[in-house]
Design a protein around this motif. Structure first.
Motif, PDB file in Angstrom:
ATOM      1  N   GLU A  90       1.981   8.725   2.557  1.00  0.00           N
ATOM      2  CA  GLU A  90       1.278   9.670   3.438  1.00  0.00           C
ATOM      3  C   GLU A  90       1.915   9.708   4.828  1.00  0.00           C
ATOM      4  N   GLN A 104       5.328   4.134  -7.000  1.00  0.00           N
ATOM      5  CA  GLN A 104       4.175   4.853  -7.549  1.00  0.00           C
ATOM      6  C   GLN A 104       4.504   5.532  -8.878  1.00  0.00           C
ATOM      7  N   LYS A 125       7.695   6.174  -3.411  1.00  0.00           N
ATOM      8  CA  LYS A 125       7.374   7.031  -4.544  1.00  0.00           C
ATOM      9  C   LYS A 125       7.836   6.408  -5.855  1.00  0.00           C
ATOM     10  N   ASP A 165       0.865  -1.182   0.000  1.00  0.00           N
ATOM     11  CA  ASP A 165       0.000   0.000   0.000  1.00  0.00           C
ATOM     12  C   ASP A 165       0.902   1.233   0.000  1.00  0.00           C
ATOM     13  N   TYR A 166       1.454   1.556  -1.167  1.00  0.00           N
ATOM     14  CA  TYR A 166       2.454   2.618  -1.240  1.00  0.00           C
ATOM     15  C   TYR A 166       1.844   4.001  -1.022  1.00  0.00           C
ATOM     16  N   GLY A 167       0.587   4.189  -1.381  1.00  0.00           N
ATOM     17  CA  GLY A 167      -0.056   5.464  -1.159  1.00  0.00           C
ATOM     18  C   GLY A 167      -0.117   5.811   0.318  1.00  0.00           C
ATOM     19  N   LYS A 168      -0.554   4.844   1.138  1.00  0.00           N
ATOM     20  CA  LYS A 168      -0.624   5.074   2.579  1.00  0.00           C
ATOM     21  C   LYS A 168       0.769   5.232   3.168  1.00  0.00           C
TER      22      LYS A 168
END
Length: 600
Positions: free
Chosen positions: A522, A548, A545, A516-519
């Motif tokens: 963050e 992503q 990043k 879960d690279y987005g979380k």
């Protein structure tokens, strides 16, 4: 007349010799009528799958007409079907010698060469067949198979593309190209092909299975589970589908479901040692250590020369406190596969936990020599060297990385017992490494791929305590409000802010490891805002990043990590991978060299 008698005798002899020669020549003359008749009969028999009878008739045609090229070709095809490889090759050679423009003969000979593991020679014959205007889907797919044998998977995908141009609606061609792209690690392209295969054939269970597998390579385990579930709905008797879904559940830490699926896979295929190893790893997470040991013993029993199974069983022995047997298993793994860096890493980590630091250092150095990218081995080696230095009464530290619970300052037992499968050896610039993520399983054992013919699901580290339990990850703690006695002093407030940042950092790494690279981005952004000197967090942020595809943001974060810690090997390795993705081959090579240098 006396003078003429000898002459008459000689003439008769000469005439007899001439007649004999003429008779022999007459007998050697081809009988095309009989040859054609036998050939026609042979064709009918071949079409009726009466191969033995057809073989006799083709041989008869060749006896009547020794230069009958097509008869040699057909006889060679039957001999190839009957497993008469040498005879079939001789027939194809004869057919090509007699008819150098026989494209089908080149095609058939290429197929035979491919089956006998001579892909280079097969490719030449396929090329010749194509040059003779024999453009067939089968030739392109066979050429793809030849390139796959040579491990040139991207070239194989190109051949499937040529086949697809001849038939745009064949689901199986997209499926095969997807598999080639999967092996080339072009995962997004592979997913697109599996999706196209499903569009043309909605009930294509194999396409769902492979697409799920590819999602796993990208760490997208939720999507992987959805596809595995669909594959199971379409065909519930495929053990691999259950096994892969069980492994995906294990990666998202749903161990109960993992055990259930892996048990079903074992029910369908009880002779697969890899599935026992996977279930054993899930049992470790559930603290059912005796069951884990039983599964790993079964894996060793099924495949006594399987080094990875001994590493895993050794892990169970260590977790149960049976260290003598644990070390014996790791030693056996090294004997079976001395070039396996994970085996040296596993035994070295065990020596470290047992306080045998000199032996630990020796084994861990060998692991790193075999695979300089084995970051986790380098970290345990650092701790072993420091422990050895302390034991010798000196203060020595080759590690300049700031201490952090996520990396160098983690308890030794937790770090050494952390992952559940060996790392995949890659070149320093081949693929980014999850920063600080475990590369091998020193105590809990390894979990090799569930599917021997294809790559593993993307690795995800999971930490274990020495007793096999899962360490808790404290939730991030916000700084407390001022007390009734007045506000906190600046020093205490800063300390608590850093403590909160560490909690966020640990939580972020869990998201990173689960894909879960987005979380992760963050939380890591909050960490570096609170503590801008946190090199480990900058490295993890750069890695996330990069996953992503935010390459500029990744570069800035990794540059900061290296500025804060100029000897941070893992950060150099990740920046090398990033530079390669950005087309900077020279910079990638430079960073890869530094990564290897600072691992020493």
């Amino acid at each position: 007349m006396a003078v003429g008698e000898p002459l008459k005798t000689v003439s008769l002899w000469a005439l007899g010799a001439a007649l004999t020669l003429l008779s022999a020549q007459t007998a050697a003359q081809p009988d095309f009528r009989k040859a054609e008749s036998a050939f026609t009969q042979a064709r009918r028999l071949e079409q009726a799958n009466q191969l033995a009878e057809a073989l006799q008739r083709y041989s008869e045609a060749i006896r009547h007409a020794p230069d009958f090229g097509a008869a040699y070709r057909h006889r060679g095809r039957i001999r190839a079907q009957l497993g008469q490889t040498a005879e079939a090759l001789a027939d194809f050679n004869a057919a090509i010698r007699l008819q150098p423009d026989d494209a089908e003969a080149y095609h058939l000979r290429a197929d035979l060469l491919l089956r006998t593991n001579e892909p280079e020679k097969a490719l030449k014959d396929y090329e010749q067949a194509l040059s003779l205007k024999r453009e067939r889907i089968e030739i392109y797919t066979s050429r793809a198979a030849a390139y796959s044998m040579l491990r040139q998977h991207r070239r194989a995908a190109e051949e499937y593309s040529r086949a697809i141009k001849l038939r745009l609606d064949r689901a199986d061609l997209y499926q095969e190209r997807g598999l080639a792209l999967q092996k080339a690690q072009a995962y997004q392209e592979a997913i697109e092909d599996f999706t196209r295969a499903i569009e043309y054939k909605p009930g294509y269970a194999e396409a769902f299975l492979e697409r799920g597998y590819t999602y796993g390579q990208l760490g997208e385990f939720t999507k992987a589970i959805q596809d595995f579930t669909k594959a199971i709905e379409l065909d519930a008797k495929v053990a691999r589908a259950w096994g892969l879904r069980g492994e995906a559940y294990r990666r998202i830490q749903d161990y109960e479901k993992a055990v259930a699926d892996l048990s079903k896979a074992i029910e369908l295929d009880p002779q697969n040692p890899d599935v026992y190893l996977a279930r054993g790893s899930a049992y470790v997470q559930l603290r059912e250590l005796e069951k884990a040991l039983a599964d790993r013993e079964k894996a060793v029993q099924l495949k006594p020369d399987y080094a990875e199974a001994y590493i895993a069983r050794g892990g169970s022995y260590h977790l149960l406190g049976i260290h003598e047997k644990g070390l014996a298993d790791r030693t056996e793994a090294i004997r079976l596969k001395p070039g396996l860096p994970e085996a040296w890493h596993a035994r070295g980590s065990a020596y470290f936990l047992l306080g045998q630091y000199e032996k630990a250092v020796e084994d861990l150095k060998e692991a790193i020599r075999l695979n300089p990218n084995l970051v986790e081995a380098a970290e345990v080696l650092q701790q072993a060297q420091e422990a050895l230095a302390r034991a010798q009464g000196t203060v020595a530290s080759a590690q300049t990385t700031p201490a952090s619970p996520a990396e160098s300052a983690a308890p030794a037992a937790e770090k050494a017992a952390s992952a559940n499968q060996p790392a995949v050896a890659t070149s320093a610039t081949a693929a980014p490494a999850a920063p600080g993520s475990p590369a091998a399983s020193p105590l809990s054992g390894s979990n090799p791929s569930l599917a021997g013919e294809s790559p593993q699901l993307a690795p995800k580290g999971s930490s274990l305590q020495a007793d096999g339990s899962t360490p808790s990850s404290p939730a991030p703690t916000a700084p407390p409000p001022p007390s009734a006695a007045g506000p906190l002093s600046p020093a205490v407030s800063a300390e608590r802010m850093k403590s909160a940042a560490e909690g966020l950092h640990r939580q972020a790494r869990k998201f990173l490891e689960s894909g879960d690279y987005g979380k992760a981005v963050e939380l890591l952004t909050q960490v570096v805002t609170v503590n801008p000197e946190h090199a480990l967090a900058w490295n993890a942020l750069g890695f996330s990043k990069m996953k992503q595809k935010d390459y500029e943001g990744a570069r800035a974060a990794l540059d900061t990590a290296i500025r804060l810690n100029p000897t941070y090997s893992n950060a150099y390795r990740n920046r090398a991978a990033l530079r390669k993705l950005m087309g900077d081959a020279e910079g990638a090579a430079s960073d890869a060299a530094k990564a290897a240098q600072f691992l020493k």
